[in-house]
Write a protein that holds these residues in place. Structure first.
Motif, short mmCIF file in Angstrom:
data_model
loop_
_atom_site.label_atom_id
_atom_site.label_comp_id
_atom_site.label_asym_id
_atom_site.label_seq_id
_atom_site.Cartn_x
_atom_site.Cartn_y
_atom_site.Cartn_z
N LYS A 242 0.81 -1.22 0.00
CA LYS A 242 0.00 0.00 0.00
C LYS A 242 0.85 1.27 0.00
CE LYS A 242 -0.61 -0.15 5.04
NZ LYS A 242 -1.59 -0.26 6.15
N ASP A 243 2.09 1.19 0.52
CA ASP A 243 2.90 2.42 0.54
C ASP A 243 3.43 2.80 -0.85
OD1 ASP A 243 5.24 0.93 0.06
OD2 ASP A 243 5.86 0.93 2.15
N ASP A 244 3.18 1.96 -1.87
CA ASP A 244 3.50 2.37 -3.25
C ASP A 244 2.72 3.62 -3.64
OD1 ASP A 244 4.93 0.05 -3.20
OD2 ASP A 244 3.96 -0.89 -4.91
N LYS A 245 1.54 3.81 -3.01
CA LYS A 245 0.68 4.95 -3.34
C LYS A 245 0.79 6.08 -2.32
CE LYS A 245 -2.84 2.17 -5.72
NZ LYS A 245 -4.29 1.86 -5.78
N SER A 246 1.81 6.01 -1.45
CA SER A 246 1.91 7.00 -0.39
C SER A 246 2.42 8.35 -0.88
CB SER A 246 2.83 6.49 0.73
OG SER A 246 4.15 6.27 0.24
N HIS A 249 7.57 9.26 -4.24
CA HIS A 249 8.55 8.37 -4.86
C HIS A 249 8.97 8.94 -6.22
CE1 HIS A 249 6.96 5.93 -1.71
NE2 HIS A 249 5.84 5.64 -2.34
N PRO A 272 9.06 5.80 1.79
CA PRO A 272 8.10 5.76 2.89
C PRO A 272 8.71 6.37 4.15
CG PRO A 272 9.10 3.62 2.63
CD PRO A 272 9.63 4.47 1.51
N LYS A 328 0.16 11.54 -4.05
CA LYS A 328 -0.46 10.51 -3.24
C LYS A 328 -1.53 9.79 -4.04
CE LYS A 328 -2.13 9.62 1.42
NZ LYS A 328 -2.42 10.21 2.75
N LYS A 331 1.23 5.63 -8.72
CA LYS A 331 2.42 4.79 -8.77
C LYS A 331 3.28 5.21 -9.96
CE LYS A 331 0.23 0.56 -6.94
NZ LYS A 331 0.02 -0.88 -7.20
#
Length: 868
Positions: A242-246, A249, A272, A328, A331
Motif C-alpha cells: 500500500k505504501d507504493d501509493k503514499s 517516490h 516511505p 499521493k 504509482k
C-alpha cells in the motif's frame, strides 16, 4: 529412483512441447513446464482443523489465544507472530528468491512473476506486481517481427501489451542459488535462456551479503538470417504494498563507469516514512549493445505508449533528468531495454542487474537503527545502488565459478540420486529468504548479558560477532520469531557447514541471553499461568519478533513458559560441541564452557529421583506441542544423555577432571535408567508413563544419538546408547513411521502406533515434519542404513516439490491428506545434516580401505592415549 516417478519431474515437464533444453542449463535441479498445473490443492492448518477431542483438551488455550489475537490485531493493529485465523493460502507459484544473505529478498516465481517481498526485515507481503516483467522484441532488416511479454499471465491492466505467452514452450529450472527459464519463441526459431544468479557463496562473508541479482539472457538464433534482439526490463517503484501509493517516490537515470566497465539504468527511489530504499535496474554496456531507458511511466491503464516506443525501433526514448515525485495515490515505474545483433545460426547475450539498497533498518518497535552487513563494503548513505549493480555485473562470473566449484563434487557423484541433489541445494533458499537479517554489531553493544568473561560469562563483544556481524532468521515466514532455538537445532547444519562464522555468531548471541533474566510476569497461553518472561540460565525460545525489537527482548514466544522448554538447554550444549568439532575453534569452546555448565546445572534439578535421568513434566517435550509427557521420554531423555556425553568430551578437552567425573557418573546412571524405563525390545517408548499411548513410535527418538554422530562421537567411551538398540529403533521407525504410512511415499509420520496406524493423540503427532525427516535420514546414514535414509527423505521431497507445489516454501508439516502447516519454514535446512552424514560415511569408507580402521576407531584410540 526409489519411489515411483508418477508425481516426479517427468510429470512436471509433461506439457512441454519443445525439444529445446536451453543454453547451459544443468542436468540436476528442479524443473517444471510453465504450463504445469498442480492437481492437489491443499489448505493451511487453522483453528477450525483442530479435532473435537483436542479442542476439549485445550479449550483454555483456545480462549486465551483468541483474546490475545483480538488485542493484537484489532487494538494494537499489528500482525500476530502466529496467526491461526489468517494463514497464508497455498500459492503454487514460487521460484528461487533474489539477493544475498540478510539484505532483504524479492522472489521471482517459476512463471516469471515478481511475487513475494521481504524488504522490511522479517515482514512479508505476497503481491504479484504485473508490470514487473521482461519483454522480448525481435527485429529483422529494420522491422519488428515479434514482440511479447515473457509471461503466461493475462492481467486486467496493461492491456496495451502483448500478454499470454504460451507456457507449453517454456520451462523453469532451479538449482539454488541459480535458476534458468528457457523460452522457445513459437514460429521464430529463437530460444531465450534467462539465467538468474544471486551471490550466495559458502564461506564468503562479503559478496554473500549483497542485495543484488543478475539476469543473464542467452539468445540463440537458429535462423539463416541475422536478428536484432532487445530485452526490456520493467519495474514498479515499490513492491505492490500500500505504501507504493503514499506519494513522494521518484526515479532517475544513472550511468557509472569504473575500471573500464560501464553500467547504466534507472534508480527507483522509494520514500516511505520507515525504511526508505532504492531499487535499481541496470545493464552492462558494451560496444555491440545498445542500452536505453524510460525513466518513468504509469503502470496504470494500457501503457500503450511504452509498448509502442519499444516496438518502433527496439529501443526506448531515454529522456534525461529525474521524474517528479509521485502524488499521493499514484504509482510510477521504469523501463530498461538492451539490444544486440544475433547473427544467423549463432548466439549472443545480454546482462541485467536488479539491486536494492536499504542500508539502515528499524524493526517494528522503531527503538533503534540497525546497519546491514553489506554497508561495510558499499556504505550506509543510501546511495549504493549504482555501485552495487556495477559490482554485480562485473563479478557475477566469479560468483558462478565459486558456486560451480562448491556444487560440482555433489552433482557429479553418481551414487547420489537426482532428487537429493535438487533438494540439498534448493532448500538452501531459506538461508536468504527466511526473513533473514545480517547486521553490524553496534559499537555500544554488549552481548554478554551482563556476565563478563572473568565472572564465567562472555566478552562484551566476541571477536566473531565483531568481525562477522549479527545474524538472525525466522522460524518461518508465517511463524515470525527470530532464531527459534529448538528449530535452529535442526536447521543449523546448513549454517555450520557453509557459513560457520554466522553459526558461531548466533551461538554467542544465544549464550549471552542465557545468563539474562527478565522478571516481568507474563501470561502464558498454554497453561494460563503467569511467570517471568525469561529465567536465568535457561536458553530462550527465540530472540524476538521483527515487529518488535529482536536481540533487545528475547523470547517473543508466549504459548509456553520458557522454563517448560527443557530441551532447549540440551540443544544448546549439543550444538556447542558439534560446532567446535566442525570448526576446531578453541576460543569458542573456552568461551562456551561456563555457559554450558550453567545450563546443565539448571537441568540437573529435574533429576528428581537421582537416577541420572531428567524427568519430563507438563509440556517438557516442546518440540511436539500437545503431546503431554509424564516421566522421562525418549526425545528429551535421549538429548539429556547425549548432552552428558559431550560435556564429558569437553571436560577432557579443557582438562577439567572434576567435571568429567560428575558428568561421567551421571551419564552411566542415566543410560541404565533410560534403557530400563524406555527400551521395549525393539525401540524406545515415547515416554515412561505407562499410559495407553506411551509405547507410540516417535520418528525422532534417536535425535540425541544423531547429534553425537554429527559431532564425531557415539562410539567407545563417548557413547550414550548401545549401537544395536539404535539400529533396532531406526529399523522400527522405518518399518512403521515410513513404510506403513502413505505407502512409504511421504516420509516419516511423527508418531505411529505399534499396530501400524498413526498416533492421533495430538494436533502434531500425525503430521510429517520435513526437517525432522531429513534429520532422521541423516541418522540412518550415520548408522549405515543408506538405502533406508534416502528412501525416507525422498518421500518428503517428492511430496513437497513435485506433488503439492510447495517449491521454495517448504512447510513445517503436512498430514497424509488435505492439510499443511506453516509455509516456508526453517527446519528443512536440516537436509545438510544428510550431507554431513554422507561425508562422514565416505571418510570412514576411505579410512577403512586404506588402514583397516575407521575414523571412529582412531579417535577412540587417540582418546585413550590422551588419558593415559
Amino acid at each position: 529412483n526409489l519411489i515411483d516417478d508418477s508425481g516426479s519431474t517427468a510429470d512436471l515437464m509433461s506439457r512441454y512441447v519443445s525439444k529445446d533444453m536451453g543454453y547451459g542449463v544443468p542436468k540436476e535441479g528442479w524443473r517444471i513446464c510453465l504450463a504445469h498445473e498442480f492437481k492437489e490443492k491443499r489448505k493451511p492448518f487453522q483453528a477450525k482443523d483442530v479435532s473435537l477431542s483436542n479442542v476439549m483438551e485445550h479449550i483454555g488455550l483456545g480462549i486465551r489465544y483468541l483474546k490475545w489475537w483480538y488485542k493484537k490485531t484489532q487494538v494494537e493493529k499489528k500482525a500476530p507472530f502466529i496467526d491461526m485465523f489468517r494463514a497464508q493460502p497455498l500459492r503454487q507459484i514460487y521460484g528461487a528468491p533474489l539477493g544475498g544473505i540478510g539484505g532483504g529478498t524479492i522472489t521471482r516465481g517459476w512463471r516469471g512473476e515478481f511475487c513475494r517481498w521481504q524488504l522490511n526485515p522479517g515482514m512479508y507481503h505476497y503481491k504479484t506486481v504485473p508490470a514487473n516483467q521482461f519483454t522480448v522484441c525481435l527485429r529483422r532488416a529494420g522491422q519488428t517481427v515479434y514482440q511479447q511479454v515473457l509471461s503466461v499471465e493475462r492481467p486486467p491492466t496493461l492491456q496495451g501489451w502483448n500478454w499470454g505467452y504460451c507456457g507449453e514452450y517454456a520451462f523453469y529450472h532451479a538449482l539454488y542459488p541459480r535458476a534458468w527459464t528457457v523460452y522457445h519463441l513459437p514460429g521464430q526459431d529463437v530460444t531465450l535462456t534467462c539465467r538468474q544468479v544471486s551471490p550466495v557463496i559458502p564461506h564468503d562473508y562479503q559478496d554473500s551479503s549483497l542485495p543484488v541479482a543478475v539476469f543473464v539472457w542467452d539468445i540463440e538464433n537458429k535462423n539463416d538470417y541475422d536478428l536484432e534482439v532487445s530485452i526490456m526490463f520493467t519495474m514498479v517503484n515499490g513492491s505492490g504494498h500500500k505504501d507504493d501509493k503514499s506519494g513522494g517516490h521518484w526515479n532517475e537515470p544513472f550511468h557509472l563507469e569504473k575500471d573500464g566497465d560501464a553500467v547504466s539504468g534507472v534508480l527507483l527511489h522509494h520514500c516511505p516514512a520507515v525504511n526508505p530504499y532504492t531499487l535499481c535496474i541496470a545493464a552492462r554496456e558494451k560496444a555491440d549493445r545498445e542500452v536505453s531507458h524510460q525513466t518513468a511511466f504509469s503502470p496504470k491503464g494500457t501503457c500503450s505508449a511504452l509498448w509502442n516506443d519499444l516496438i518502433t525501433d527496439g529501443r526506448l526514448d531515454s529522456p534525461t533528468g529525474s521524474s517528479p515525485p509521485t502524488a499521493k495515490g499514484d504509482k510510477v515505474a521504469a523501463a530498461l531495454a538492451v539490444g544486440c545483433t544475433v547473427p544467423a545460426q549463432s548466439h549472443n547475450m545480454l546482462e541485467f542487474c536488479l539491486a536494492w539498497d536499504m542500508p539502515k533498518i528499524t524493526f517494528g518497535s522503531r527503538e533503534r537503527e540497525h546497519i546491514r552487513r553489506y554497508t561495510r563494503y558499499f556504505g550506509a548513505r543510501g546511495a549504493a545502488s549504482p555501485a552495487l549493480s556495477h559490482y554485480a555485473l562485473t563479478h557475477y562470473r566469479q560468483w558462478e565459478k565459486s558456486i560451480e566449484e562448491w556444487q560440482r563434487p555433489i552433482l557429479q557423484d553418481s551414487s547420489l540420486p537426482s532428487w537429493y541433489k535438487s533438494a540439498l541445494f534448493n532448500e538452501l533458499y531459506f538461508i536468504v529468504d527466511g526473513g533473514t537479517v545480517w547486521t553490524e554489531l553496534p559499537e555500544d553493544a554488549d552481548v554478554s548479558g551482563g556476565l563478563r568473561s572473568e565472572n564465567g560469562g562472555l566478552p562484551a563483544q566476541p571477536a566473531v560477532i565483531k568481525e562477522y556481524g549479527r545474524f538472525a532468521y525466522l522460524e518461518g515466514q508465517e511463524y515470525r520469531m527470530y532464531n527459534t532455538y529448538d528449530v535452529h537445532f535442526y536447521a543449523s547444519f546448513a549454517l555450520i557447514m557453509l557459513w560457520p562464522k554466522l553459526a558461531l555468531s548466533v551461538q554467542y548471541d544465544i549464550a549471552g541471553s542465557v545468563v539474562q533474566q527478565d522478571p516481568t510476569e507474563r501470561l502464558h497461553l498454554m497453561s494460563g499461568r503467569c511467570s517471568p518472561v525469561k529465567t536465568r540460565n535457561v536458553v530462550p525460545h527465540d530472540i524476538g519478533d521483527p515487529d518488535d525489537e529482536p536481540w533487545q527482548r528475547v523470547n517473543a514466544y508466549l504459548i509456553h513458559d520458557t522454563a517448560d522448554w527443557k530441551d532447549l538447554n540440551l540443544k544448546f550444549v549439543l550444538q556447542v560441541y558439534r560446532d567446535f568439532h566442525l570448526t576446531q575453534d578453541r576460543q569458542y569452546l573456552q568461551d562456551m564452557w561456563p555457559i554450558c555448565q550453567a545450563v546443565m546445572e539448571s537441568e540437573m534439578k529435574f533429576d528428581l529421583d537421582g537416577d541420572g535421568l531428567i524427568e519430563n513434566s507438563g509440556y517438557a517435550d516442546q518440540t511436539y506441542d500437545g503431546w503431554t509427557v509424564t516421566g522421562p521420554s525418549a526425545y528429551c531423555g535421549g538429548l539429556w544423555l547425549a548432552s552428558l556425553c559431550v560435556m564429558c568430551k569437553m571436560a577432557i578437552l579443557l582438562d577439567n577432571k572434576e567435571m568429567y567425573q560428575l558428568y561421567r557418573s551421571t551419564l552411566d546412571k542415566g543410560s541404565t535408567a533410560f534403557d530400563k524405563l524406555l527400551w521395549n525390545g525393539k525401540y524406545y517408548n515415547y515416554d515412561s508413563s505407562g499410559r495407553d499411548l506411551s509405547n507410540s513410535v516417535m520418528s525422532d527418538q534417536c535425535a540425541g544419538h544423531w547429534f553425537l554422530r554429527a559431532s564425531g562421537l557415539g562410539d567407545g567411551e563417548f557413547k550414550a546408547f548401545p549401537q544395536e538398540k539404535i539400529r533396532s529403533a531406526l529399523k522400527s521407525v522405518y518399518e512403521l513411521n515410513v513404510m506403513s504410512f502413505a505407502g512409504g511415499h511421504m516420509g516419516a509420520v511423527n508418531g505411529m502406533r505399534p499396530e501400524g496406524v498413526p498416533d492421533r493423540s495430538s494436533v502434531q503427532s500425525d503430521e510429517v515434519w520435513i526437517g525432522v525427516v531429513y534429520g532422521l535420514a541423516a541418522t540412518m546414514i550415520h548408522e549405515g542404513m543408506l538405502t533406508e535414509g534416502l528412501r525416507t527423505a525422498e518421500g518428503c521431497y517428492r511430496t513437497v516439490w513435485e506433488q503439492l507445489g510447495m517449491a521454495f516454501q517448504t512447510p513445517e508439516a503436512y498430514c497424509e491428506k488435505s492439510i499443511y502447516r506453516s509455509l516456508a519454514y526453517m527446519r528443512p535446512l536440516s537436509i545438510w545434516a544428510m550431507q554431513l552424514a554422507l561425508n562422514a560415511s565416505q571418510r570412514d569408507q576411505t579410512t577403512l580401505a586404506s588402514t583397516g580402521t575407521t575414523d571412529q576407531d582412531q579417535a577412540v584410540q587417540a582418546q585413550k592415549e590422551d588419558q593415559s
